[in-house]
Design an enzyme around this catalytic site. Sequence first.
Site, mmCIF file in Angstrom:
data_model
loop_
_atom_site.group_PDB
_atom_site.id
_atom_site.type_symbol
_atom_site.label_atom_id
_atom_site.label_comp_id
_atom_site.label_asym_id
_atom_site.label_seq_id
_atom_site.Cartn_x
_atom_site.Cartn_y
_atom_site.Cartn_z
ATOM 1 N N CYS A 165 35.289 32.315 41.404
ATOM 2 C CA CYS A 165 36.279 32.746 42.397
ATOM 3 C C CYS A 165 36.225 31.937 43.689
ATOM 4 C CB CYS A 165 36.104 34.231 42.661
ATOM 5 S SG CYS A 165 36.109 35.154 41.118
ATOM 6 N N HIS A 305 37.044 37.676 51.571
ATOM 7 C CA HIS A 305 37.051 37.632 50.109
ATOM 8 C C HIS A 305 37.446 39.021 49.596
ATOM 9 C CE1 HIS A 305 36.216 36.154 46.147
ATOM 10 N NE2 HIS A 305 35.259 37.024 45.932
ATOM 11 N N GLU A 316 29.728 41.308 52.142
ATOM 12 C CA GLU A 316 30.514 40.427 53.009
ATOM 13 C C GLU A 316 30.545 40.963 54.438
ATOM 14 O OE1 GLU A 316 34.784 38.033 53.194
ATOM 15 O OE2 GLU A 316 34.531 39.624 51.709
ATOM 16 N N LYS A 337 43.833 40.581 48.891
ATOM 17 C CA LYS A 337 43.656 40.995 47.492
ATOM 18 C C LYS A 337 44.078 42.448 47.289
ATOM 19 C CE LYS A 337 39.904 37.813 46.218
ATOM 20 N NZ LYS A 337 39.607 37.162 47.513
ATOM 21 N N HIS A 342 43.092 40.021 42.478
ATOM 22 C CA HIS A 342 42.143 38.923 42.636
ATOM 23 C C HIS A 342 42.548 37.780 41.711
ATOM 24 C CE1 HIS A 342 38.709 36.570 43.217
ATOM 25 N NE2 HIS A 342 37.754 37.394 42.852
ATOM 26 N N PHE A 401 31.265 34.434 41.148
ATOM 27 C CA PHE A 401 30.166 34.667 40.206
ATOM 28 C C PHE A 401 29.358 33.380 40.095
ATOM 29 C CE2 PHE A 401 32.342 38.151 37.408
ATOM 30 C CZ PHE A 401 32.143 39.067 38.411
#
Length: 415
Positions: A165, A305, A316, A337, A342, A401
Amino acid sequence: MGHSRRVVITGMGVVTALGESLDAFWGALCAGRSGVGPLTLFDTTDFKVHFGGQVRDWDAAARFGVKEARHLDRFAQFALVAAEAAVADSGIDFARLPADQCGVFIGSGIGGLSEFEAQHSTLVHKGPSRISPFTIPKLMVNAGSGQVSIRWGLQGPCSAVATACASAANAIGDAYKLIQSGHADVMITGGSEAAITHMGLGGFAAMRALSTRNDDPQRASRPFDRDRDGFVMGEGAGILVLEAEEVARARGARILAELKGYGMSADGWHITAPDEEGRGAARAMKRCLADAQLPPEAVGYINAHGTSTPLGDLAETVAMKCVFGDHARKLMVSSTKSQLGHLLGASGGVELVASVLALRTGVLPPTINLEQPSEGCDLDYIPNVAREARVDHVMSNSFGFGGHNASLLIGKYVD
């Protein structure tokens, strides 16, 4: 090489669940509309999740012609259409520029997943002799970059980044560094993803990464909210044209913003879970600020994010507090998002486009579905309603990831 050249953004294009034109996309974001809904790409009856941020009414044959459409996976189609829009937006004429100084860096987390699935089915049911000769050129992660470079005959640096991502943000940051250091003059960059497939949806659901709010899809993506239960899959592309400042000025380009900073890091922690104390994310943000040679107080807005996962949103937030200190309380933060889902490897591209539009219009998009902030998620996340606020610098975060972290920083262009 250092900070030799300034790098500016001159064109942008998107393909999203909220539309393809910049006006439609931005209008929907600022209105707080959700692009999430029931999936119609395939029958989801047997799946745990039945919804996502799908690009609707996509007719590849009408866009590319039947023959060409068959040679392009959906993710590469998105990349080409968004790149066409970005190039048109920039007004650039590649025929007037040296081809070997113009390049392409387009990221994708997964690449041609639908092609992989279709041909695997052919292999199992009809045998290896029936596999399509286009299988490999369609499924490879670099198909987006390759097709875009071919479209304009660009012969400069060309690559594809696959950092889950963080792919698009890493691609943009890497492209920025190539221009800054003189290895290229113009780069088409961003990300594209089309992983809403049987394996994509099933795989993410199997690892319990996805929201299962099937009865209320539009409210499923709820970053920083107490009741968040996972991310919502989206698809699409976000592409930008980056140029060396002197190249853009020489051709009289309209300059949208200046790309000023890029930071990246690894968590070195876990293949899917973020470092709980957000140390990797914090390192990327600190490096981004240092690269831009700006103090934390210079940043007014962060496009987070913010995926709507229990661990990620908290990590975050902890990271932002670590990096920005007392200024974290004054920062405005939101996660688009909440509206788009996403977009995995494309998210950093679409979100940088949103960041540029926020910088230019003085309107910051909201985090929708934020009703009860989760414990520890106590910053100003611009809940539910867009906000008019003039900011000089915007940061955009992408974490993937594998523990990949990337932060980009843009500012208003000043001569």
